[in-house]
Design an enzyme around this catalytic site. Structure first.
Site, short mmCIF file in Angstrom:
data_model
loop_
_atom_site.label_atom_id
_atom_site.label_comp_id
_atom_site.label_asym_id
_atom_site.label_seq_id
_atom_site.Cartn_x
_atom_site.Cartn_y
_atom_site.Cartn_z
N THR A 279 15.26 10.89 -22.20
CA THR A 279 15.99 10.12 -20.98
C THR A 279 15.34 10.56 -19.49
O THR A 279 14.83 11.68 -19.41
CB THR A 279 17.34 10.64 -20.77
OG1 THR A 279 17.47 11.93 -20.41
CG2 THR A 279 17.91 10.48 -22.22
N ASP B 66 21.87 8.63 -16.94
CA ASP B 66 22.59 9.55 -16.07
C ASP B 66 23.37 10.30 -16.59
O ASP B 66 24.77 9.85 -17.08
CB ASP B 66 23.20 8.83 -14.58
CG ASP B 66 23.94 9.65 -13.77
OD1 ASP B 66 23.92 11.20 -14.08
OD2 ASP B 66 24.56 9.32 -12.71
N LEU C 90 10.61 22.12 -18.68
CA LEU C 90 10.60 22.35 -20.31
C LEU C 90 10.91 20.97 -20.98
O LEU C 90 10.33 20.67 -22.04
CB LEU C 90 11.70 23.29 -20.59
CG LEU C 90 11.99 23.84 -22.06
CD1 LEU C 90 10.74 24.38 -22.66
CD2 LEU C 90 13.22 24.73 -22.16
N ASN D 248 19.06 19.34 -22.54
CA ASN D 248 18.01 19.74 -21.38
C ASN D 248 18.41 19.47 -20.19
O ASN D 248 18.10 20.53 -19.20
CB ASN D 248 16.51 19.63 -21.93
CG ASN D 248 15.63 20.00 -20.93
OD1 ASN D 248 15.57 21.16 -20.55
ND2 ASN D 248 15.17 19.10 -20.06
N SER E 67 20.20 26.53 -22.29
CA SER E 67 21.16 27.31 -21.57
C SER E 67 19.85 28.07 -20.46
O SER E 67 19.09 27.61 -19.92
CB SER E 67 21.94 28.37 -22.30
OG SER E 67 22.58 29.33 -21.56
N LYS F 183 26.52 28.00 -17.08
CA LYS F 183 25.87 27.94 -18.38
C LYS F 183 26.65 28.84 -19.45
O LYS F 183 26.54 28.76 -20.50
CB LYS F 183 24.55 28.52 -18.12
CG LYS F 183 23.50 27.80 -17.41
CD LYS F 183 23.21 26.48 -18.35
CE LYS F 183 22.14 25.69 -17.85
NZ LYS F 183 21.82 24.65 -18.59
N TYR G 251 25.94 28.53 -10.97
CA TYR G 251 24.89 28.26 -12.07
C TYR G 251 25.20 28.94 -13.32
O TYR G 251 25.59 28.30 -14.25
CB TYR G 251 23.62 28.47 -11.64
CG TYR G 251 22.58 28.10 -12.71
CD1 TYR G 251 22.28 26.83 -12.88
CD2 TYR G 251 21.96 29.14 -13.44
CE1 TYR G 251 21.20 26.55 -13.91
CE2 TYR G 251 20.95 28.70 -14.36
CZ TYR G 251 20.67 27.59 -14.84
OH TYR G 251 19.90 27.43 -15.84
N THR H 229 7.96 25.79 -14.17
CA THR H 229 8.51 24.61 -14.04
C THR H 229 9.01 24.40 -12.51
O THR H 229 8.75 25.10 -11.59
CB THR H 229 9.58 24.30 -14.80
OG1 THR H 229 10.80 25.09 -14.45
CG2 THR H 229 9.59 24.85 -16.57
#
Length: 275
Positions: free
Chosen positions: A31, A55, A13, A82, A133, A151, A147, A182
Protein backbone atom coordinates in the site's frame (compact mmCIF):
# COMPACT_ATOMS: atom_id res chain seq x y z
CA UNK A 1 4.57 -19.09 -3.10
CA UNK A 2 3.03 -16.86 -0.45
CA UNK A 3 0.95 -13.73 -0.99
CA UNK A 4 2.14 -10.95 1.34
CA UNK A 5 -0.07 -7.95 2.11
CA UNK A 6 2.26 -5.24 3.47
CA UNK A 7 1.01 -1.80 4.46
CA UNK A 8 3.22 1.26 4.05
CA UNK A 9 5.87 0.23 1.51
CA UNK A 10 6.92 3.69 0.33
CA UNK A 11 10.02 3.83 2.53
CA UNK A 12 11.88 2.36 5.48
CA UNK A 13 11.29 -1.15 6.72
CA UNK A 14 8.13 -1.57 4.63
CA UNK A 15 9.98 -0.79 1.41
CA UNK A 16 12.90 -3.04 2.33
CA UNK A 17 10.57 -5.89 3.25
CA UNK A 18 8.61 -5.61 0.01
CA UNK A 19 11.83 -5.70 -2.00
CA UNK A 20 13.16 -8.68 -0.05
CA UNK A 21 9.91 -10.63 -0.43
CA UNK A 22 9.87 -9.99 -4.19
CA UNK A 23 13.52 -11.07 -4.40
CA UNK A 24 12.61 -14.31 -2.62
CA UNK A 25 9.98 -15.02 -5.27
CA UNK A 26 6.85 -14.46 -3.19
CA UNK A 27 4.11 -12.08 -4.31
CA UNK A 28 3.73 -8.67 -2.65
CA UNK A 29 0.58 -6.62 -2.38
CA UNK A 30 1.64 -3.27 -0.92
CA UNK A 31 0.00 0.00 0.00
CA UNK A 32 0.93 3.60 -0.73
CA UNK A 33 -0.76 6.89 0.08
CA UNK A 34 0.38 8.51 -3.17
CA UNK A 35 -1.18 7.62 -6.53
CA UNK A 36 1.98 8.22 -8.55
CA UNK A 37 3.89 5.82 -6.28
CA UNK A 38 1.25 3.16 -6.94
CA UNK A 39 1.59 3.63 -10.69
CA UNK A 40 5.40 3.60 -10.61
CA UNK A 41 5.51 0.47 -8.46
CA UNK A 42 3.04 -1.44 -10.63
CA UNK A 43 4.87 -0.49 -13.81
CA UNK A 44 8.20 -1.59 -12.35
CA UNK A 45 7.10 -4.93 -10.89
CA UNK A 46 4.13 -6.04 -13.02
CA UNK A 47 3.61 -9.80 -12.45
CA UNK A 48 5.88 -9.92 -9.38
CA UNK A 49 3.88 -7.54 -7.18
CA UNK A 50 0.92 -5.20 -7.04
CA UNK A 51 0.27 -2.02 -5.10
CA UNK A 52 -2.84 -0.10 -4.16
CA UNK A 53 -3.79 3.29 -2.77
CA UNK A 54 -4.87 3.00 0.87
CA UNK A 55 -5.27 5.31 3.84
CA UNK A 56 -5.20 2.98 6.85
CA UNK A 57 -7.15 5.51 8.92
CA UNK A 58 -10.19 5.10 6.65
CA UNK A 59 -12.23 2.07 7.81
CA UNK A 60 -14.49 1.83 4.74
CA UNK A 61 -11.50 1.98 2.40
CA UNK A 62 -9.89 -0.90 4.30
CA UNK A 63 -12.96 -3.12 3.93
CA UNK A 64 -13.31 -2.37 0.21
CA UNK A 65 -9.61 -2.82 -0.40
CA UNK A 66 -9.31 -6.22 1.34
CA UNK A 67 -12.40 -7.58 -0.44
CA UNK A 68 -11.00 -6.50 -3.81
CA UNK A 69 -7.61 -8.04 -3.06
CA UNK A 70 -9.13 -11.39 -2.10
CA UNK A 71 -11.28 -11.32 -5.22
CA UNK A 72 -8.29 -10.48 -7.41
CA UNK A 73 -5.54 -12.61 -5.85
CA UNK A 74 -7.49 -15.34 -4.04
CA UNK A 75 -5.70 -15.25 -0.70
CA UNK A 76 -3.54 -13.38 1.77
CA UNK A 77 -1.02 -15.71 3.39
CA UNK A 78 0.92 -13.08 5.33
CA UNK A 79 -0.39 -9.76 6.61
CA UNK A 80 2.27 -7.27 7.69
CA UNK A 81 0.88 -4.23 9.49
CA UNK A 82 3.79 -1.89 8.94
CA UNK A 83 2.21 1.50 8.19
CA UNK A 84 2.30 3.97 11.04
CA UNK A 85 3.77 7.24 12.30
CA UNK A 86 6.26 8.36 14.91
CA UNK A 87 5.52 11.10 17.41
CA UNK A 88 7.62 12.97 19.98
CA UNK A 89 6.35 15.14 22.81
CA UNK A 90 5.89 15.04 26.56
CA UNK A 91 2.52 13.69 27.65
CA UNK A 92 1.43 17.11 28.92
CA UNK A 93 2.61 18.80 25.72
CA UNK A 94 0.47 16.58 23.50
CA UNK A 95 -3.04 17.64 22.50
CA UNK A 96 -5.88 15.12 22.40
CA UNK A 97 -6.11 15.74 18.63
CA UNK A 98 -2.46 14.74 18.26
CA UNK A 99 -3.02 11.64 20.40
CA UNK A 100 -6.00 10.60 18.27
CA UNK A 101 -3.99 11.04 15.07
CA UNK A 102 -1.23 8.78 16.40
CA UNK A 103 -3.70 6.12 17.54
CA UNK A 104 -5.68 6.27 14.29
CA UNK A 105 -2.54 5.38 12.34
CA UNK A 106 -0.68 3.11 14.76
CA UNK A 107 -3.48 1.32 16.58
CA UNK A 108 -6.92 1.63 14.99
CA UNK A 109 -5.61 1.22 11.43
CA UNK A 110 -3.65 -1.88 12.43
CA UNK A 111 -6.61 -3.26 14.36
CA UNK A 112 -9.10 -2.69 11.53
CA UNK A 113 -6.89 -4.27 8.87
CA UNK A 114 -6.28 -7.25 11.14
CA UNK A 115 -10.00 -7.67 11.80
CA UNK A 116 -10.81 -7.38 8.10
CA UNK A 117 -8.25 -9.96 6.94
CA UNK A 118 -8.98 -12.48 9.71
CA UNK A 119 -12.25 -13.91 8.26
CA UNK A 120 -10.40 -14.94 5.09
CA UNK A 121 -7.60 -16.56 7.09
CA UNK A 122 -10.13 -18.34 9.33
CA UNK A 123 -11.88 -19.72 6.26
CA UNK A 124 -8.73 -21.49 5.06
CA UNK A 125 -7.40 -22.20 8.58
CA UNK A 126 -4.00 -20.68 7.86
CA UNK A 127 -2.16 -17.39 7.73
CA UNK A 128 0.43 -15.32 9.54
CA UNK A 129 -0.14 -11.83 10.94
CA UNK A 130 3.02 -9.81 11.53
CA UNK A 131 2.63 -6.64 13.57
CA UNK A 132 5.47 -4.14 13.24
CA UNK A 133 5.74 -2.72 16.73
CA UNK A 134 8.92 -1.33 18.31
CA UNK A 135 11.21 -1.82 21.27
CA UNK A 136 9.14 1.18 22.36
CA UNK A 137 6.17 -1.20 22.47
CA UNK A 138 7.82 -2.84 25.49
CA UNK A 139 9.69 0.00 27.18
CA UNK A 140 8.58 3.63 27.34
CA UNK A 141 10.84 6.65 27.02
CA UNK A 142 10.34 10.23 28.22
CA UNK A 143 9.15 12.23 25.24
CA UNK A 144 7.85 9.15 23.44
CA UNK A 145 4.89 8.37 25.70
CA UNK A 146 2.05 8.70 23.19
CA UNK A 147 3.91 6.69 20.55
CA UNK A 148 4.75 4.14 23.27
CA UNK A 149 1.09 3.96 24.27
CA UNK A 150 0.00 3.23 20.68
CA UNK A 151 2.56 0.43 20.34
CA UNK A 152 1.78 -0.96 23.81
CA UNK A 153 -1.83 -1.18 22.60
CA UNK A 154 -0.80 -3.07 19.46
CA UNK A 155 1.25 -5.48 21.56
CA UNK A 156 -1.65 -6.02 23.95
CA UNK A 157 -4.31 -6.97 21.43
CA UNK A 158 -1.83 -8.97 19.35
CA UNK A 159 -0.73 -11.07 22.33
CA UNK A 160 -4.35 -11.91 23.07
CA UNK A 161 -5.09 -12.46 19.38
CA UNK A 162 -2.25 -14.98 19.11
CA UNK A 163 -3.96 -17.12 21.76
CA UNK A 164 -7.39 -16.75 20.11
CA UNK A 165 -6.32 -17.79 16.62
CA UNK A 166 -3.70 -20.46 17.40
CA UNK A 167 -6.32 -23.27 17.40
CA UNK A 168 -7.49 -22.00 13.99
CA UNK A 169 -4.11 -22.48 12.30
CA UNK A 170 -3.27 -18.76 12.24
CA UNK A 171 0.00 -17.39 13.62
CA UNK A 172 0.74 -13.96 15.08
CA UNK A 173 4.16 -12.37 15.52
CA UNK A 174 5.15 -8.98 16.93
CA UNK A 175 8.32 -7.43 15.51
CA UNK A 176 10.13 -5.03 17.86
CA UNK A 177 12.84 -3.06 16.03
CA UNK A 178 15.19 -0.66 17.74
CA UNK A 179 16.55 2.32 15.77
CA UNK A 180 16.90 1.52 12.06
CA UNK A 181 18.34 3.62 9.27
CA UNK A 182 15.01 4.72 7.81
CA UNK A 183 13.18 8.04 7.53
CA UNK A 184 11.42 7.42 10.86
CA UNK A 185 13.47 10.07 12.68
CA UNK A 186 12.95 12.63 9.92
CA UNK A 187 9.97 12.52 7.52
CA UNK A 188 8.13 9.89 9.58
CA UNK A 189 8.25 11.80 12.85
CA UNK A 190 5.49 14.03 14.20
CA UNK A 191 6.26 16.61 16.88
CA UNK A 192 3.99 18.03 19.55
CA UNK A 193 3.01 21.58 18.67
CA UNK A 194 3.49 22.76 22.24
CA UNK A 195 6.88 22.72 24.02
CA UNK A 196 7.03 23.29 27.78
CA UNK A 197 10.35 24.45 29.23
CA UNK A 198 10.01 22.27 32.34
CA UNK A 199 10.38 19.20 30.11
CA UNK A 200 13.49 20.42 28.26
CA UNK A 201 15.77 17.96 30.08
CA UNK A 202 13.50 14.95 29.55
CA UNK A 203 11.16 15.04 26.56
CA UNK A 204 13.08 17.94 25.02
CA UNK A 205 16.37 16.08 25.30
CA UNK A 206 14.79 13.02 23.69
CA UNK A 207 13.49 15.14 20.80
CA UNK A 208 16.98 16.52 20.18
CA UNK A 209 18.60 13.10 20.48
CA UNK A 210 16.18 11.49 18.04
CA UNK A 211 16.79 14.17 15.42
CA UNK A 212 20.54 13.77 15.90
CA UNK A 213 20.60 10.04 15.13
CA UNK A 214 18.81 10.36 11.79
CA UNK A 215 20.90 8.52 9.21
CA UNK A 216 23.22 7.08 11.88
CA UNK A 217 20.98 4.37 13.34
CA UNK A 218 22.51 0.93 13.83
CA UNK A 219 19.79 -1.09 12.10
CA UNK A 220 19.97 -2.32 8.50
CA UNK A 221 16.41 -2.53 7.03
CA UNK A 222 17.39 -5.21 4.49
CA UNK A 223 18.84 -7.48 7.18
CA UNK A 224 15.74 -6.88 9.31
CA UNK A 225 13.52 -7.80 6.35
CA UNK A 226 15.33 -11.09 5.86
CA UNK A 227 14.92 -11.83 9.57
CA UNK A 228 11.16 -11.28 9.25
CA UNK A 229 10.97 -13.54 6.20
CA UNK A 230 12.93 -16.23 8.08
CA UNK A 231 10.47 -15.91 10.98
CA UNK A 232 7.46 -16.34 8.68
CA UNK A 233 9.00 -19.40 7.06
CA UNK A 234 10.12 -20.99 10.34
CA UNK A 235 8.27 -24.05 11.66
CA UNK A 236 7.45 -22.51 15.02
CA UNK A 237 7.56 -18.71 14.77
CA UNK A 238 7.83 -16.93 18.09
CA UNK A 239 5.34 -14.35 19.32
CA UNK A 240 8.03 -11.67 19.52
CA UNK A 241 11.04 -10.81 17.36
CA UNK A 242 13.33 -8.08 18.73
CA UNK A 243 15.62 -6.54 16.10
CA UNK A 244 18.85 -4.71 16.83
CA UNK A 245 21.32 -4.47 19.71
CA UNK A 246 19.55 -1.42 21.14
CA UNK A 247 16.24 -3.30 21.15
CA UNK A 248 17.82 -6.19 23.07
CA UNK A 249 19.30 -3.77 25.60
CA UNK A 250 16.16 -1.72 26.22
CA UNK A 251 13.83 -4.73 26.42
CA UNK A 252 16.19 -6.38 28.92
CA UNK A 253 16.19 -3.14 30.96
CA UNK A 254 12.39 -3.28 31.07
CA UNK A 255 12.33 -6.94 32.10
CA UNK A 256 14.91 -6.29 34.84
CA UNK A 257 12.88 -3.34 36.10
CA UNK A 258 9.65 -5.36 36.25
CA UNK A 259 11.43 -8.26 37.94
CA UNK A 260 12.92 -5.90 40.54
CA UNK A 261 9.49 -4.43 41.34
CA UNK A 262 7.96 -7.90 41.61
CA UNK A 263 10.62 -9.04 44.07
CA UNK A 264 10.40 -5.84 46.12
CA UNK A 265 6.62 -6.13 46.53
CA UNK A 266 6.32 -9.92 46.61
CA UNK A 267 5.36 -10.08 50.29
CA UNK A 268 2.90 -7.19 50.00
CA UNK A 269 1.25 -8.79 46.97
CA UNK A 270 0.87 -12.13 48.74
CA UNK A 271 -0.58 -10.53 51.88
CA UNK A 272 -3.55 -8.75 50.27
CA UNK A 273 -5.54 -11.93 49.57
CA UNK A 274 -8.20 -13.61 51.71
CA UNK A 275 -7.03 -16.18 54.22
Amino acid sequence: MKNWFITGISSGLGKALAESVIEKGDFVIGTFRNKSQVEDFNTKHKAKAHSILLDITNEKNIETCVSQLISQFGKIDVLVNNAGIGFVGAVEETSIKEVKDVFDANFFGTLKITQTVLPFMRKVKSGHIVQISSHGGIKAFAGFGIYNASKFAVEGFSEALAQEVAPLGIKVSIVEPGPFRTKFASNGLGLATIEIDDYSETAGAFRTKLKGVDGKQEGDPIKASKAIIDLVYSKNPTLRLPLGKVALMTIRMKLDSVKSDLEMHKETAENVVYG
